[in-house]
Design a protein around this motif. Structure first.
Motif, PDB file in Angstrom:
ATOM      1  N   ARG A  48       0.839  -1.218   0.000  1.00  0.00           N
ATOM      2  CA  ARG A  48       0.000   0.000   0.000  1.00  0.00           C
ATOM      3  C   ARG A  48       0.863   1.252   0.000  1.00  0.00           C
ATOM      4  NH1 ARG A  48      -3.166  -3.209   3.341  1.00  0.00           N
ATOM      5  NH2 ARG A  48      -2.374  -2.291   5.247  1.00  0.00           N
ATOM      6  N   HIS A  49       1.941   1.240   0.794  1.00  0.00           N
ATOM      7  CA  HIS A  49       2.820   2.415   0.828  1.00  0.00           C
ATOM      8  C   HIS A  49       3.565   2.581  -0.499  1.00  0.00           C
ATOM      9  CE1 HIS A  49       2.312   3.999   4.833  1.00  0.00           C
ATOM     10  NE2 HIS A  49       2.260   2.761   5.300  1.00  0.00           N
ATOM     11  N   GLU A  50       3.989   1.473  -1.107  1.00  0.00           N
ATOM     12  CA  GLU A  50       4.648   1.565  -2.418  1.00  0.00           C
ATOM     13  C   GLU A  50       3.692   2.135  -3.454  1.00  0.00           C
ATOM     14  OE1 GLU A  50       5.878  -2.450  -3.054  1.00  0.00           O
ATOM     15  OE2 GLU A  50       7.701  -2.227  -1.853  1.00  0.00           O
ATOM     16  N   SER A  51       2.444   1.695  -3.404  1.00  0.00           N
ATOM     17  CA  SER A  51       1.428   2.189  -4.325  1.00  0.00           C
ATOM     18  C   SER A  51       1.183   3.681  -4.110  1.00  0.00           C
ATOM     19  CB  SER A  51       0.134   1.399  -4.121  1.00  0.00           C
ATOM     20  OG  SER A  51      -0.868   1.876  -4.968  1.00  0.00           O
ATOM     21  N   ALA A  52       1.119   4.093  -2.847  1.00  0.00           N
ATOM     22  CA  ALA A  52       0.918   5.518  -2.536  1.00  0.00           C
ATOM     23  C   ALA A  52       2.111   6.345  -3.015  1.00  0.00           C
ATOM     24  CB  ALA A  52       0.715   5.700  -1.029  1.00  0.00           C
ATOM     25  N   ALA A  53       3.316   5.816  -2.879  1.00  0.00           N
ATOM     26  CA  ALA A  53       4.504   6.532  -3.350  1.00  0.00           C
ATOM     27  C   ALA A  53       4.449   6.695  -4.860  1.00  0.00           C
ATOM     28  CB  ALA A  53       5.772   5.788  -2.932  1.00  0.00           C
ATOM     29  N   LEU A  54       4.008   5.661  -5.576  1.00  0.00           N
ATOM     30  CA  LEU A  54       3.888   5.761  -7.037  1.00  0.00           C
ATOM     31  C   LEU A  54       2.835   6.797  -7.433  1.00  0.00           C
ATOM     32  CD1 LEU A  54       4.175   2.008  -8.068  1.00  0.00           C
ATOM     33  CD2 LEU A  54       5.864   3.827  -8.420  1.00  0.00           C
ATOM     34  N   ASP A  55       1.728   6.836  -6.693  1.00  0.00           N
ATOM     35  CA  ASP A  55       0.710   7.854  -6.953  1.00  0.00           C
ATOM     36  C   ASP A  55       1.278   9.255  -6.720  1.00  0.00           C
ATOM     37  OD1 ASP A  55      -1.138   5.911  -7.569  1.00  0.00           O
ATOM     38  OD2 ASP A  55      -2.116   5.949  -5.599  1.00  0.00           O
ATOM     39  N   ALA A  56       2.050   9.412  -5.661  1.00  0.00           N
ATOM     40  CA  ALA A  56       2.646  10.719  -5.359  1.00  0.00           C
ATOM     41  C   ALA A  56       3.662  11.105  -6.431  1.00  0.00           C
ATOM     42  CB  ALA A  56       3.302  10.696  -3.980  1.00  0.00           C
ATOM     43  N   ILE A  57       4.370  10.135  -6.981  1.00  0.00           N
ATOM     44  CA  ILE A  57       5.306  10.425  -8.077  1.00  0.00           C
ATOM     45  C   ILE A  57       4.533  10.926  -9.297  1.00  0.00           C
ATOM     46  CG2 ILE A  57       6.869   9.345  -9.750  1.00  0.00           C
ATOM     47  CD1 ILE A  57       7.869   7.561  -7.415  1.00  0.00           C
ATOM     48  N   GLU A  58       3.374  10.319  -9.547  1.00  0.00           N
ATOM     49  CA  GLU A  58       2.526  10.765 -10.653  1.00  0.00           C
ATOM     50  C   GLU A  58       2.081  12.214 -10.433  1.00  0.00           C
ATOM     51  OE1 GLU A  58      -1.393   8.943 -12.442  1.00  0.00           O
ATOM     52  OE2 GLU A  58       0.016   7.346 -11.878  1.00  0.00           O
ATOM     53  N   VAL A  59       1.684  12.522  -9.206  1.00  0.00           N
ATOM     54  CA  VAL A  59       1.283  13.895  -8.872  1.00  0.00           C
ATOM     55  C   VAL A  59       2.456  14.848  -9.081  1.00  0.00           C
ATOM     56  CG1 VAL A  59       0.580  15.415  -6.974  1.00  0.00           C
ATOM     57  CG2 VAL A  59      -0.545  13.205  -7.289  1.00  0.00           C
ATOM     58  N   LEU A  60       3.646  14.440  -8.639  1.00  0.00           N
ATOM     59  CA  LEU A  60       4.837  15.272  -8.808  1.00  0.00           C
ATOM     60  C   LEU A  60       5.101  15.552 -10.281  1.00  0.00           C
ATOM     61  CD1 LEU A  60       7.329  16.683  -7.606  1.00  0.00           C
ATOM     62  CD2 LEU A  60       8.494  14.483  -7.679  1.00  0.00           C
ATOM     63  N   MET A  61       4.945  14.551 -11.122  1.00  0.00           N
ATOM     64  CA  MET A  61       5.166  14.743 -12.561  1.00  0.00           C
ATOM     65  C   MET A  61       4.157  15.732 -13.138  1.00  0.00           C
ATOM     66  SD  MET A  61       7.788  13.055 -12.695  1.00  0.00           S
ATOM     67  CE  MET A  61       8.307  12.991 -14.374  1.00  0.00           C
ATOM     68  N   LYS A  62       2.907  15.655 -12.681  1.00  0.00           N
ATOM     69  CA  LYS A  62       1.887  16.601 -13.149  1.00  0.00           C
ATOM     70  C   LYS A  62       2.207  18.015 -12.685  1.00  0.00           C
ATOM     71  CE  LYS A  62      -1.872  13.364 -13.742  1.00  0.00           C
ATOM     72  NZ  LYS A  62      -3.222  12.957 -13.354  1.00  0.00           N
ATOM     73  N   ILE A  63       2.707  18.135 -11.466  1.00  0.00           N
ATOM     74  CA  ILE A  63       3.093  19.462 -10.960  1.00  0.00           C
ATOM     75  C   ILE A  63       4.207  20.029 -11.842  1.00  0.00           C
ATOM     76  CG2 ILE A  63       4.236  20.657  -9.056  1.00  0.00           C
ATOM     77  CD1 ILE A  63       2.742  18.705  -7.153  1.00  0.00           C
ATOM     78  N   ARG A  64       5.189  19.206 -12.150  1.00  0.00           N
ATOM     79  CA  ARG A  64       6.299  19.666 -12.976  1.00  0.00           C
ATOM     80  C   ARG A  64       5.841  20.023 -14.384  1.00  0.00           C
ATOM     81  NH1 ARG A  64      10.942  15.556 -10.712  1.00  0.00           N
ATOM     82  NH2 ARG A  64      11.359  16.756  -8.830  1.00  0.00           N
ATOM     83  N   GLU A  65       4.916  19.253 -14.934  1.00  0.00           N
ATOM     84  CA  GLU A  65       4.362  19.580 -16.264  1.00  0.00           C
ATOM     85  C   GLU A  65       3.672  20.922 -16.229  1.00  0.00           C
ATOM     86  OE1 GLU A  65       1.775  16.431 -17.546  1.00  0.00           O
ATOM     87  OE2 GLU A  65       3.406  14.956 -17.539  1.00  0.00           O
ATOM     88  N   GLY A  66       2.874  21.156 -15.170  1.00  0.00           N
ATOM     89  CA  GLY A  66       2.167  22.421 -15.033  1.00  0.00           C
ATOM     90  C   GLY A  66       3.119  23.588 -14.847  1.00  0.00           C
ATOM     91  N   ALA A  67       4.207  23.371 -14.144  1.00  0.00           N
ATOM     92  CA  ALA A  67       5.179  24.440 -13.914  1.00  0.00           C
ATOM     93  C   ALA A  67       5.937  24.764 -15.197  1.00  0.00           C
ATOM     94  CB  ALA A  67       6.177  24.047 -12.821  1.00  0.00           C
ATOM     95  N   ALA A  68       6.098  23.776 -16.069  1.00  0.00           N
ATOM     96  CA  ALA A  68       6.838  24.000 -17.320  1.00  0.00           C
ATOM     97  C   ALA A  68       6.025  24.825 -18.315  1.00  0.00           C
ATOM     98  CB  ALA A  68       7.226  22.657 -17.926  1.00  0.00           C
ATOM     99  N   LYS A  69       4.704  24.857 -18.133  1.00  0.00           N
ATOM    100  CA  LYS A  69       3.854  25.597 -19.085  1.00  0.00           C
ATOM    101  C   LYS A  69       3.901  27.076 -18.872  1.00  0.00           C
ATOM    102  CE  LYS A  69       0.693  21.809 -19.833  1.00  0.00           C
ATOM    103  NZ  LYS A  69      -0.643  21.304 -19.680  1.00  0.00           N
TER     104      LYS A  69
END
Length: 172
Positions: free
Chosen positions: A151-172
């Motif tokens: 469950r914690h590994e899955s949550a970490a992967l979800d948080a990595i996905e969120v981080l990538m979206k944040i970075r995509e939004g910041a690049a725009k």
């Protein structure tokens, strides 16, 4: 290791030796090694000081940009709420003057790249903390509770996905 005055006097008179003195090291070699270590620490602290100065200058520039953005937003809000910007109609309703023109002023004031950049940094830091937390918990539970670790590994992967979206939004 620090020496007291008495210890240094005893060392220089040959009555005692420091605990960190190496085997077969002469007094001169010991003192030279200690001076070199101090010189290296001084160089590192000077480098750190220069880096701190650069960081402070960068933060001051960001603050100036933030202040300019906030001043523009405040000026736009004050302009929009000025009493002479409203015209009272016969039915008592208020109509806003210069609607088309003011939309351009307001849109220009809402351009806040520095604020957006700083907020993206804060979001990234938050996501990184969540990732670290879940990775640490997964590591701690791996041998004890495989389901909890998963469950914690899955949550970490979800948080990595969120981080990538944040970075995509910041690049725009």
């Amino acid at each position: 290791m620090t020496m007291t005055l008495i210890e240094m006097d005893g060392f220089l008179r040959g009555k005692c030796i420091p605990l960190d003195m190496k085997v077969n090291e002469t007094n001169a070699e010991y003192l030279l090694r200690k001076m070199n270590e101090l010189q290296q620490k001084l160089t590192e602290s000077e480098r750190y000081g220069r880096q701190a100065d650069i960081t402070i200058e960068n933060l001051e520039r960001k603050m100036e940009k933030l202040a300019a953005e906030n001043a523009a937003l405040k000026a736009a809000a004050e302009f929009a709420t000025a009493p002479d910007m409203w015209v009272e109609q016969a039915d008592g309703m208020l109509d806003y003057r210069y609607v088309e023109w003011y939309v351009d002023v307001l849109k220009a004031a809402m351009e806040t790249p520095t604020t957006d950049s700083i907020l993206a940094e804060v979001r990234e830091q938050g996501a990184s903390l969540v990732i670290s937390y879940h990775n640490e918990r997964a590591d701690a539970l791996r041998d004890v509770d495989r389901d909890g670790a998963f469950r914690h590994e899955s949550a970490a992967l979800d948080a990595i996905e969120v981080l990538m979206k944040i970075r995509e939004g910041a690049a725009k």
